[in-house]
Motif scaffolding. Structure first.
Motif, PDB file in Angstrom:
ATOM      1  N   ASP A 164     -12.575  10.845 -48.145  1.00 55.12           N
ATOM      2  CA  ASP A 164     -14.024  10.962 -48.277  1.00 55.12           C
ATOM      3  C   ASP A 164     -14.471  12.220 -47.532  1.00 55.12           C
ATOM      4  O   ASP A 164     -14.263  12.340 -46.331  1.00 55.12           O
ATOM      5  CB  ASP A 164     -14.705   9.721 -47.696  1.00 55.12           C
ATOM      6  CG  ASP A 164     -16.203   9.704 -47.929  1.00 55.12           C
ATOM      7  OD1 ASP A 164     -16.694  10.608 -48.627  1.00 55.12           O
ATOM      8  OD2 ASP A 164     -16.861   8.782 -47.426  1.00 55.12           O
ATOM      9  N   PRO A 165     -15.091  13.193 -48.236  1.00 56.29           N
ATOM     10  CA  PRO A 165     -15.477  14.438 -47.569  1.00 56.29           C
ATOM     11  C   PRO A 165     -16.614  14.258 -46.550  1.00 56.29           C
ATOM     12  O   PRO A 165     -16.719  15.024 -45.590  1.00 56.29           O
ATOM     13  CB  PRO A 165     -15.903  15.343 -48.724  1.00 56.29           C
ATOM     14  CG  PRO A 165     -16.239  14.427 -49.839  1.00 56.29           C
ATOM     15  CD  PRO A 165     -15.413  13.204 -49.643  1.00 56.29           C
ATOM     16  N   LEU A 166     -17.431  13.247 -46.735  1.00 57.10           N
ATOM     17  CA  LEU A 166     -18.573  13.063 -45.855  1.00 57.10           C
ATOM     18  C   LEU A 166     -18.180  12.409 -44.526  1.00 57.10           C
ATOM     19  O   LEU A 166     -18.541  12.894 -43.454  1.00 57.10           O
ATOM     20  CB  LEU A 166     -19.637  12.218 -46.562  1.00 57.10           C
ATOM     21  CG  LEU A 166     -20.957  12.020 -45.821  1.00 57.10           C
ATOM     22  CD1 LEU A 166     -21.617  13.364 -45.540  1.00 57.10           C
ATOM     23  CD2 LEU A 166     -21.873  11.124 -46.628  1.00 57.10           C
ATOM     24  N   PHE A 167     -17.398  11.327 -44.601  1.00 63.41           N
ATOM     25  CA  PHE A 167     -17.044  10.593 -43.391  1.00 63.41           C
ATOM     26  C   PHE A 167     -15.623  10.879 -42.902  1.00 63.41           C
ATOM     27  O   PHE A 167     -15.280  10.533 -41.785  1.00 63.41           O
ATOM     28  CB  PHE A 167     -17.207   9.083 -43.624  1.00 63.41           C
ATOM     29  CG  PHE A 167     -18.618   8.682 -43.917  1.00 63.41           C
ATOM     30  CD1 PHE A 167     -19.584   8.729 -42.923  1.00 63.41           C
ATOM     31  CD2 PHE A 167     -18.992   8.276 -45.182  1.00 63.41           C
ATOM     32  CE1 PHE A 167     -20.890   8.362 -43.196  1.00 63.41           C
ATOM     33  CE2 PHE A 167     -20.292   7.911 -45.459  1.00 63.41           C
ATOM     34  CZ  PHE A 167     -21.245   7.954 -44.454  1.00 63.41           C
ATOM     35  N   GLY A 168     -14.774  11.468 -43.727  1.00 64.00           N
ATOM     36  CA  GLY A 168     -13.409  11.775 -43.338  1.00 64.00           C
ATOM     37  C   GLY A 168     -12.470  10.580 -43.392  1.00 64.00           C
ATOM     38  O   GLY A 168     -11.370  10.655 -42.855  1.00 64.00           O
ATOM     39  N   THR A 169     -12.889   9.489 -44.013  1.00 57.91           N
ATOM     40  CA  THR A 169     -12.028   8.312 -44.123  1.00 57.91           C
ATOM     41  C   THR A 169     -11.237   8.361 -45.420  1.00 57.91           C
ATOM     42  O   THR A 169     -11.559   9.114 -46.344  1.00 57.91           O
ATOM     43  CB  THR A 169     -12.866   7.019 -44.089  1.00 57.91           C
ATOM     44  OG1 THR A 169     -13.801   7.040 -45.172  1.00 57.91           O
ATOM     45  CG2 THR A 169     -13.611   6.893 -42.773  1.00 57.91           C
ATOM     46  N   THR A 170     -10.194   7.537 -45.491  1.00 58.46           N
ATOM     47  CA  THR A 170      -9.364   7.452 -46.689  1.00 58.46           C
ATOM     48  C   THR A 170      -9.856   6.294 -47.554  1.00 58.46           C
ATOM     49  O   THR A 170     -10.036   5.184 -47.067  1.00 58.46           O
ATOM     50  CB  THR A 170      -7.894   7.227 -46.306  1.00 58.46           C
ATOM     51  OG1 THR A 170      -7.488   8.277 -45.422  1.00 58.46           O
ATOM     52  CG2 THR A 170      -7.010   7.240 -47.531  1.00 58.46           C
ATOM     53  N   ILE A 171     -10.046   6.569 -48.838  1.00 62.85           N
ATOM     54  CA  ILE A 171     -10.521   5.569 -49.795  1.00 62.85           C
ATOM     55  C   ILE A 171      -9.407   5.302 -50.792  1.00 62.85           C
ATOM     56  O   ILE A 171      -8.810   6.228 -51.332  1.00 62.85           O
ATOM     57  CB  ILE A 171     -11.780   6.062 -50.539  1.00 62.85           C
ATOM     58  CG1 ILE A 171     -12.897   6.386 -49.551  1.00 62.85           C
ATOM     59  CG2 ILE A 171     -12.231   5.062 -51.562  1.00 62.85           C
ATOM     60  CD1 ILE A 171     -14.071   7.085 -50.179  1.00 62.85           C
ATOM     61  N   ASP A 172      -9.114   4.010 -51.012  1.00 59.46           N
ATOM     62  CA  ASP A 172      -8.134   3.616 -52.025  1.00 59.46           C
ATOM     63  C   ASP A 172      -8.870   3.269 -53.311  1.00 59.46           C
ATOM     64  O   ASP A 172      -9.724   2.401 -53.334  1.00 59.46           O
ATOM     65  CB  ASP A 172      -7.331   2.401 -51.567  1.00 59.46           C
ATOM     66  CG  ASP A 172      -6.427   2.724 -50.394  1.00 59.46           C
ATOM     67  OD1 ASP A 172      -6.109   3.903 -50.204  1.00 59.46           O
ATOM     68  OD2 ASP A 172      -6.035   1.775 -49.683  1.00 59.46           O
ATOM     69  N   LYS A 173      -8.505   3.949 -54.392  1.00 61.41           N
ATOM     70  CA  LYS A 173      -9.096   3.675 -55.707  1.00 61.41           C
ATOM     71  C   LYS A 173      -8.000   3.184 -56.642  1.00 61.41           C
ATOM     72  O   LYS A 173      -6.912   3.747 -56.688  1.00 61.41           O
ATOM     73  CB  LYS A 173      -9.733   4.928 -56.300  1.00 61.41           C
ATOM     74  CG  LYS A 173     -10.989   5.366 -55.610  1.00 61.41           C
ATOM     75  CD  LYS A 173     -11.619   6.523 -56.359  1.00 61.41           C
ATOM     76  CE  LYS A 173     -12.925   6.926 -55.703  1.00 61.41           C
ATOM     77  NZ  LYS A 173     -13.564   8.030 -56.415  1.00 61.41           N
ATOM     78  N   SER A 174      -8.291   2.123 -57.366  1.00 58.52           N
ATOM     79  CA  SER A 174      -7.340   1.595 -58.346  1.00 58.52           C
ATOM     80  C   SER A 174      -7.712   2.117 -59.730  1.00 58.52           C
ATOM     81  O   SER A 174      -8.857   2.034 -60.151  1.00 58.52           O
ATOM     82  CB  SER A 174      -7.364   0.069 -58.353  1.00 58.52           C
ATOM     83  OG  SER A 174      -6.905  -0.425 -57.132  1.00 58.52           O
ATOM     84  N   THR A 175      -6.722   2.634 -60.408  1.00 61.38           N
ATOM     85  CA  THR A 175      -6.917   3.113 -61.774  1.00 61.38           C
ATOM     86  C   THR A 175      -5.834   2.486 -62.654  1.00 61.38           C
ATOM     87  O   THR A 175      -4.787   2.072 -62.169  1.00 61.38           O
ATOM     88  CB  THR A 175      -6.815   4.647 -61.863  1.00 61.38           C
ATOM     89  OG1 THR A 175      -5.522   5.055 -61.409  1.00 61.38           O
ATOM     90  CG2 THR A 175      -7.882   5.321 -61.034  1.00 61.38           C
ATOM     91  N   SER A 176      -6.114   2.416 -63.931  1.00 57.41           N
ATOM     92  CA  SER A 176      -5.111   1.889 -64.857  1.00 57.41           C
ATOM     93  C   SER A 176      -4.591   3.031 -65.727  1.00 57.41           C
ATOM     94  O   SER A 176      -5.350   3.841 -66.241  1.00 57.41           O
ATOM     95  CB  SER A 176      -5.693   0.780 -65.720  1.00 57.41           C
ATOM     96  OG  SER A 176      -6.729   1.265 -66.512  1.00 57.41           O
ATOM     97  N   GLU A 177      -3.282   3.066 -65.861  1.00 66.00           N
ATOM     98  CA  GLU A 177      -2.613   4.096 -66.649  1.00 66.00           C
ATOM     99  C   GLU A 177      -2.103   3.455 -67.936  1.00 66.00           C
ATOM    100  O   GLU A 177      -1.274   2.547 -67.893  1.00 66.00           O
ATOM    101  CB  GLU A 177      -1.443   4.656 -65.834  1.00 66.00           C
ATOM    102  CG  GLU A 177      -0.594   5.647 -66.558  1.00 66.00           C
ATOM    103  CD  GLU A 177       0.610   6.055 -65.721  1.00 66.00           C
ATOM    104  OE1 GLU A 177       1.629   6.416 -66.341  1.00 66.00           O
ATOM    105  OE2 GLU A 177       0.552   5.999 -64.493  1.00 66.00           O
TER     106      GLU A 177
END
Length: 97
Positions: free
Chosen positions: A46-59
């Motif tokens: 996250d560019p604003l807070f500097g935290t890591t965000i996990d996003k789930s996507t389907s392939e």
């Protein structure tokens, strides 16, 4: 004719198991049932807070399963059909002798 059926059966069995093994390797784990999508987790910062965000996507994709008995059939039922063709070829060859 019997020898040709046995050779075809062996080639089809090796091909089916090879395709299943290749799909398991592409999917990243053993595929017991046919899959049409793969859930992947992407980590973004996250560019604003500097935290890591996990996003789930389907392939989307197609991965051959092992145990499917409904269409599209899995590798094991297909190998049973190919084995039956090989046994029929063996019986035909024995009767010709």
């Amino acid at each position: 004719m019997g020898k040709i059926l046995m050779i075809v059966a062996v080639v089809l069995i090796v091909g089916t198991l090879g395709k299943w093994g290749y799909d398991c390797n592409r999917y990243g784990e053993i595929v017991y049932y046919t899959k049409t999508t793969k859930i992947t987790t992407v980590k973004e910062k996250d560019p604003l807070f500097g935290t890591t965000i996990d996003k789930s996507t389907s392939e989307p994709g197609y991965w051959l399963g092992l145990l499917d008995i409904e269409f599209p059939f899995g590798a094991l039922p297909l190998c049973c059909v190919w084995s039956a063709i090989g046994v029929a070829g063996f019986i035909m060859q024995r009767k010709q002798k």
